[in-house]
Design an enzyme around this catalytic site. Sequence first.
Site, short mmCIF file in Angstrom:
data_model
loop_
_atom_site.label_atom_id
_atom_site.label_comp_id
_atom_site.label_asym_id
_atom_site.label_seq_id
_atom_site.Cartn_x
_atom_site.Cartn_y
_atom_site.Cartn_z
N ASN A 70 47.95 4.59 25.02
CA ASN A 70 48.80 4.95 23.88
C ASN A 70 48.21 4.30 22.63
OD1 ASN A 70 51.15 6.32 22.84
ND2 ASN A 70 52.02 4.30 22.46
N LYS A 71 48.83 4.56 21.51
CA LYS A 71 48.34 4.08 20.22
C LYS A 71 47.98 2.60 20.26
CE LYS A 71 47.59 5.89 17.27
NZ LYS A 71 46.17 6.30 17.06
N ARG A 78 39.66 15.51 19.78
CA ARG A 78 40.18 14.17 20.11
C ARG A 78 40.12 14.01 21.64
NH1 ARG A 78 45.21 11.96 17.08
NH2 ARG A 78 43.99 10.07 17.36
N ASP A 83 49.55 8.86 25.67
CA ASP A 83 48.56 9.93 25.48
C ASP A 83 47.95 10.37 26.80
OD1 ASP A 83 48.68 8.49 22.72
OD2 ASP A 83 47.84 10.49 22.40
N GLY A 121 49.70 13.39 17.62
CA GLY A 121 50.70 13.18 18.67
C GLY A 121 50.31 14.06 19.85
O1 MRU Z 1 46.54 9.01 16.89
P1 MRU Z 1 47.88 9.63 17.11
O2 MRU Z 1 48.81 9.45 15.97
O3 MRU Z 1 47.77 11.07 17.56
O4 MRU Z 1 48.50 8.81 18.34
C1 MRU Z 1 49.74 9.19 18.83
C2 MRU Z 1 50.27 8.28 19.88
O5 MRU Z 1 49.61 7.38 20.33
C3 MRU Z 1 51.60 8.62 20.42
O6 MRU Z 1 52.29 7.47 20.80
C4 MRU Z 1 51.41 9.52 21.65
O7 MRU Z 1 50.63 10.63 21.31
C5 MRU Z 1 52.69 9.98 22.19
S1 MRU Z 1 53.43 11.17 21.12
C6 MRU Z 1 54.81 11.80 21.80
#
Ligand code: MRU
Length: 333
Positions: free
Chosen positions: A242-243, A86, A232, A48
């Site tokens: 975003n994801k 990341r 992100d 996150g």
């Molecule tokens: O791969 P992740 O689980 O770190 O991805 C997270 C996301 O895409 C969230 O939607 C994003 O970080 C926002 S979290 C408040």
Amino acid sequence: MNDLRSIWFESDQLHFIDQTQIPFNTKIISTGSYERIAQAIERLEIRGAPLIGVAAAYAIFLGLRQTQADENQSFEYIYNRLLRTRPTAVNLLHALELMKKVYEKAADPALLLQELKAAAEKFHLDDINSCDNIAQNGLQIFNGKSNVLTHCNTGSFAASGGGTALNVIKNAFRNGLVGDVYVDETRPLLQGARLNAFELDNAGIPFKIITDSMAATVLSRGNIDFVITGADRIARNGDTANKIGTLGLAVLCKYYNIPFYIAAPETTIDRAISTGEDIIIEERSPKEMFNINDIKITLPDYKFFNPSFDISPGNLIKAIITDKKVYYFPYSF
Ligand code: MRU
């Protein structure tokens, strides 16, 4: 306002919940090692965008403390090790840059560790406050009791406070503004089915999990008032990483005329980039796709494509809710 803590710093150790084990086990990992924190970020034990930033800020302090004790690594080495974990979320870079400034400005080496620790703690506190403000500002998008759909995990597992998009939902629920909540499972790592479900259950908020491919059917039925997700990295024109799977929702919302919102800290806006084309999209191991909890669901020898994020164009996003305000399209950050 927060109901669950996924990270805390005590006795010069970072303590965090191993998110890969949720919802089956609540295993707490405690470490004083920056390398262990880097590995936790890579493995998504810590994940996150905001939470990665907070963990990295403490990791810099811990790394420098290790270095002063046994003189092994330089600041640059520790900085780059963490930066490599990341690439997509800007919050990581933001945290590292902030710590770098403290490191470079420190006049008295005897005070350096103290200053780094204080900076990490301030960064942490700012994140908690920012989550509260996002939740408050998010109330503005509700027009009465609303049915919502969300993707990935954007709550207390994604930030050191209550989170972003899921925090808006949690706060609105407390204000009697939330009806049905649909949770995308979020393949391949199931942040929705595991982490959102755990958080919503903990908060006593009724929800239904759907596979990502069911979102179109749910949205086509006409009873979802809006979709809200986190981010992100956000470019100056509002293009939002975003994801993976978020873009599909943004396009569906356009087709079905459903508002699509993003909630994120102001610090997720990367004013250094003008459009989403400048955002690096992380590609992760195919193992995440052919393996679920050590059970193979197809042959590992096949070829896979596993981008971890996608980019929703700013013109598909009705508004971006931050800790400062609600920005409406068109965006020019
Ligand atoms: O791969 P992740 O689980 O770190 O991805 C997270 C996301 O895409 C969230 O939607 C994003 O970080 C926002 S979290 C408040």
